[in-house]
Design an enzyme around this catalytic site. Structure first.
Site, PDB file in Angstrom:
ATOM      1  N   CYS A   1      38.640 -17.392 -40.282  1.00  0.00           N
ATOM      2  CA  CYS A   1      39.874 -17.106 -39.543  1.00  0.00           C
ATOM      3  C   CYS A   1      39.689 -17.147 -38.031  1.00  0.00           C
ATOM      4  O   CYS A   1      40.640 -16.875 -37.294  1.00  0.00           O
ATOM      5  CB  CYS A   1      40.436 -15.749 -39.962  1.00  0.00           C
ATOM      6  SG  CYS A   1      39.284 -14.381 -39.663  1.00  0.00           S
TER       7      CYS A   1
ATOM      8  N   GLY B   1      -2.036 -29.878 -24.323  1.00  0.00           N
ATOM      9  CA  GLY B   1      -3.220 -30.557 -24.834  1.00  0.00           C
ATOM     10  C   GLY B   1      -2.885 -31.989 -25.188  1.00  0.00           C
ATOM     11  O   GLY B   1      -1.745 -32.444 -25.035  1.00  0.00           O
TER      12      GLY B   1
ATOM     13  N   GLY C   1      -4.109 -35.508 -27.951  1.00  0.00           N
ATOM     14  CA  GLY C   1      -4.826 -35.940 -29.143  1.00  0.00           C
ATOM     15  C   GLY C   1      -4.681 -37.425 -29.332  1.00  0.00           C
ATOM     16  O   GLY C   1      -4.199 -38.140 -28.441  1.00  0.00           O
TER      17      GLY C   1
ATOM     18  N   PHE D   1      -2.667 -39.140 -31.061  1.00  0.00           N
ATOM     19  CA  PHE D   1      -1.317 -39.690 -31.148  1.00  0.00           C
ATOM     20  C   PHE D   1      -0.479 -39.439 -29.894  1.00  0.00           C
ATOM     21  O   PHE D   1       0.621 -39.945 -29.784  1.00  0.00           O
ATOM     22  CB  PHE D   1      -0.589 -39.107 -32.363  1.00  0.00           C
ATOM     23  CG  PHE D   1      -1.251 -39.445 -33.666  1.00  0.00           C
ATOM     24  CD1 PHE D   1      -1.433 -40.765 -34.037  1.00  0.00           C
ATOM     25  CD2 PHE D   1      -1.704 -38.448 -34.510  1.00  0.00           C
ATOM     26  CE1 PHE D   1      -2.043 -41.093 -35.242  1.00  0.00           C
ATOM     27  CE2 PHE D   1      -2.317 -38.757 -35.714  1.00  0.00           C
ATOM     28  CZ  PHE D   1      -2.492 -40.087 -36.079  1.00  0.00           C
ATOM     29  N   GLY D   2      -0.968 -38.650 -28.954  1.00  0.00           N
ATOM     30  CA  GLY D   2      -0.189 -38.358 -27.760  1.00  0.00           C
ATOM     31  C   GLY D   2      -0.484 -36.968 -27.234  1.00  0.00           C
ATOM     32  O   GLY D   2      -1.506 -36.364 -27.577  1.00  0.00           O
TER      33      GLY D   2
ATOM     34  N   VAL E   1       0.728 -32.837 -26.298  1.00  0.00           N
ATOM     35  CA  VAL E   1       1.538 -31.712 -26.756  1.00  0.00           C
ATOM     36  C   VAL E   1       1.994 -30.951 -25.523  1.00  0.00           C
ATOM     37  O   VAL E   1       1.179 -30.598 -24.663  1.00  0.00           O
ATOM     38  CB  VAL E   1       0.749 -30.786 -27.696  1.00  0.00           C
ATOM     39  CG1 VAL E   1       1.629 -29.618 -28.145  1.00  0.00           C
ATOM     40  CG2 VAL E   1       0.246 -31.556 -28.909  1.00  0.00           C
TER      41      VAL E   1
ATOM     42  N   ASP F   1      -7.988 -31.433 -43.100  1.00  0.00           N
ATOM     43  CA  ASP F   1      -8.565 -31.358 -41.751  1.00  0.00           C
ATOM     44  C   ASP F   1      -8.608 -29.909 -41.274  1.00  0.00           C
ATOM     45  O   ASP F   1      -8.311 -29.613 -40.113  1.00  0.00           O
ATOM     46  CB  ASP F   1      -7.744 -32.219 -40.787  1.00  0.00           C
ATOM     47  CG  ASP F   1      -8.489 -32.517 -39.486  1.00  0.00           C
ATOM     48  OD1 ASP F   1      -9.711 -32.271 -39.437  1.00  0.00           O
ATOM     49  OD2 ASP F   1      -7.843 -32.975 -38.524  1.00  0.00           O
TER      50      ASP F   1
END
EC number: 2.7.10.2
Length: 675
Positions: free
Chosen positions: A133, A424, A426, A428-429, A431, A536
């Site tokens: 409502c 940080g 890694g 893949f790229g 963070v 991992d």
């Protein structure tokens, strides 16, 4: 009081957001229904924990289903609501059968309750308004007729609804002015009359005898009587809130004093003999304890973790309240430099309960609730080493539960995410620390173009969507429509476990190190039970939150398996020093290879972040492990703890313990630390 359980079940509860800044979150609680109360408790490892809240059955005004929101997650498909005197509670059953069972049981118990709702809200209260409502007040009148009302309201046991006898000092007002000729304020007015001689209550028709009468308009908060007399006191009855008891005041210096202290506004109309007195809306003294709303409440934090956090704060009077190892009990942990100790000392005070069910730290100072007790001791030490000065919070600006878009992906708007600083990097790229909607702290994993295939990206995102556990880093969503792709997760303020051990390890007790291992083991036991293999697991892939809780992260290599076994393709990279023999010989993964890695992680923790097999390269490690060589006992690990980690390194996977068995082995070592 009847405390026998009528119904018990683990249900999902939405936070009631009694404070404006309270987060909108969802937690599993053990709900217990008795004749007198609906209570909910923490629930962990098949054990009932501390009570988190309770609602008196007599205060419940409506129990009914709620219409689903758009794009509702699977676990929130069966909601129902409990409307009570002081609030609104949304609960989610696991299936329709469970919801129907709770509705039936609750409606049976509230049958005949005073002030059941004729209308209710069929939609959720979300973002400051009801979806059904659009009314913006939580206490707004309902918009949908409640079909159960007629049955629950009319089938009233006469004895149950009989008014209790008033005290002898109740004032009798002669019925000089017929009630039916009074100016009725509105149709919503409730008229109550009480015959003090026959001990009966009546509706709108007056009895022939003298009565004490009061008329209360629940909309305008006004009370109507027959004559203006300021030596009277009108008291709302606890059992029937719209009925008022009329008493003579014991003493008053003047009518003006009484009027000013008991009323906000007085209007006297002698021609109609009607009094209109406005009263401030009363508040319940029995406030529901929702300790999660308070910064000083740390929940299920251990004794050693509390000591570490308080010492990090390092201020005189730093404190927190936590759940005790004794079910349903609480402990106040307090830091002080008053004792001759350079590091300061931490004292732990149990919250006790007296015969009258009052709470206290010092026996002469008793209170109805934990918040009231804490408030008092923030101003008075009253027997403690110092007063409570600085609350140490374990809470952060966490994101509310993600909103599913229904296609298996949580797609967030890139423009709502502000990147602040790099945390940080890694393979893949990078963070980054980010803010979502300018309010919530998040970690943003930025995937570089070409560094990860689209299949790999969606594999990781879909894995994280399926995994939700307090000891796993939470997944919030993705930004996948352009590069760099974002994977947005919970921000964990103390960073990775490996770095934390190296920078703060010397200040940690062995009991705190064991607690860190236990946290990781809980997260891994969850993965194991859902047939996920991490592949991992290592200290570098776990994160330490501000309350020192350790969470398992980095699900890039995680796989879901049907038979607890996964054979990797040739050429796949893997961390040799954390890998079991069957991994580096046959590329064969299972939950038992995760157990091997957990043993290495335990070794990392108790060696305060040392590199395992630091004297050997990868090829030498493969040879040594294959020949039966194992890591030595770290000096901070007891023989018992070393036996646990050593059991993880059996050459045969089937001879290694499961994570659930590891939890059972570690638990007794924690017990002495939880008081």
């Amino acid at each position: 009081m009847d405390t026998k359980s009528i119904l018990e079940e683990l249900l999902l509860k939405r936070s009631q957001q009694k404070k404006k800044m309270s987060p909108n979150n969802y937690k599993e609680r053990l709900f217990v229904l008795t004749k007198t109360n609906l209570s909910y408790y923490e629930y962990d490892k098949m054990k009932r924990g501390s009570r988190k809240g309770s609602i008196e059955i007599k205060k419940i005004r409506c129990v009914e289903k709620v219409n689903l929101e758009e794009q509702t997650p699977v676990e929130r498909q069966y909601p129902f609501q409990i409307v009570y005197k002081d609030g609104l509670l949304y609960v989610y059953a696991s299936n329709e059968e469970s919801r129907s069972q709770w509705l039936k049981a609750l409606q049976k118990e509230i049958r005949g309750n005073p002030h059941l709702l004729v209308k209710y809200h069929s939609g959720f209260f979300v973002d400051g308004k009801f979806l059904c409502c659009q009314q913006s007040c939580k206490a707004a009148p309902g918009c949908t007729l409640w079909e159960a009302y007629a049955n629950l309201h009319t089938a009233v046991n006469e004895e149950k609804h009989r008014v209790p006898t008033f005290p002898d000092r109740v004032l009798k007002i002669p019925r000089a002015v017929p009630v039916l000729k009074m100016d009725a304020p509105s149709s919503s007015t409730t008229l109550a009359q009480y015959d003090n001689e026959s001990k009966k209550n009546y509706g709108s028709q007056p009895p022939s005898s003298s009565t004490s009468l009061a008329q209360y308009d629940s909309n305008s908060k006004k009370i109507y009587g027959s004559q203006p007399n300021f030596n009277m006191q009108y008291i709302p009855r606890e059992d029937f809130p719209d009925w008022w008891q009329v008493r003579k005041l014991k003493s008053s210096s003047s009518s003006e004093d009484v009027a000013s202290s008991n009323q906000k506004e007085r209007n006297v109309n002698h021609t109609t003999s009607k009094i209109s007195w406005e009263f401030p809306e009363s508040s319940s003294s029995e406030e529901e304890e929702n300790l999660d709303d308070y910064d000083w409440f740390a929940g299920n934090i251990s004794r050693s973790q509390s000591e570490q956090l308080l010492r990090q704060k390092g201020k005189e009077g730093a404190f927190m309240v936590r759940n005790s190892s004794q079910v349903g009990m609480y402990t106040v942990s307090l830091f002080s430099k008053a004792v001759n100790d350079k590091k300061g000392t931490v004292k732990h005070y149990h919250v006790h309960t007296n015969a009258e069910n009052k709470l206290y730290l010092a026996e002469n100072y008793c209170f109805d609730s934990i918040p009231k007790l804490i408030h008092y001791h923030q101003h008075n030490s009253a027997g403690m080493i110092t007063r409570l000065r600085h609350p140490v919070s374990t809470k952060a600006n966490k994101v509310p539960d993600s909103v599913s878009l229904g296609n298996g992906i949580w797609e967030l708007k890139r423009e709502e995410i502000t990147l602040l600083k790099e945390l940080g990097s890694g393979q893949f790229g990078v963070v980054q620390l980010g803010k979502w909607k300018g309010q919530y702290d998040v970690a943003v994993k930025m995937i570089k173009e070409g560094s990860m295939s689209e299949d790999e990206f969606f594999q990781e995102a879909q894995t994280m969507m399926k995994l939700s556990h307090p000891k796993l880093v939470k997944f919030y969503g993705v930004c996948s429509k352009e590069y760099p792709i974002y994977i947005v997760t919970e921000y964990i303020s103390n960073g990775c476990l490996l770095n934390y051990l190296r920078s703060h390890g010397k200040g940690l007790e062995p009991s705190q190190l064991l607690e860190m291992c236990y946290d990781v083991c809980e997260g891994m036991a969850f993965l194991e039970s859902h047939q996920f293999i991490h592949r991992d697991l290592a200290a570098r892939n776990c994160l330490v939150d501000r309350d020192l809780c350790v969470k398992v992260s980095d699900f890039g290599m995680t796989r879901y398996v049907l038979d607890d076994q996964y054979v990797s393709s040739v050429g796949t990279k893997f961390p040799v020093k954390w890998s079991a023999p069957e991994v580096f010989h046959y590329f064969k993964y299972s939950s038992k290879s995760d157990v091997w890695a957990f043993g290495i992680l335990m070794w990392e923790v108790f060696s305060l972040g040392k590199q395992p097999y630091d004297l050997y390269d990868n090829s030498q490690v493969v040879l040594k492990v294959s020949q039966g060589h194992r890591l030595y006992r770290p000096h901070l690990a007891s023989d018992t703890i070393y036996q646990i980690m050593y059991s993880c390194w059996h050459e045969l996977p089937e001879k290694r313990p499961t994570f659930q068995q590891l939890l059972s082995s570690i638990e007794p070592l924690r017990e002495k630390d939880k008081h």
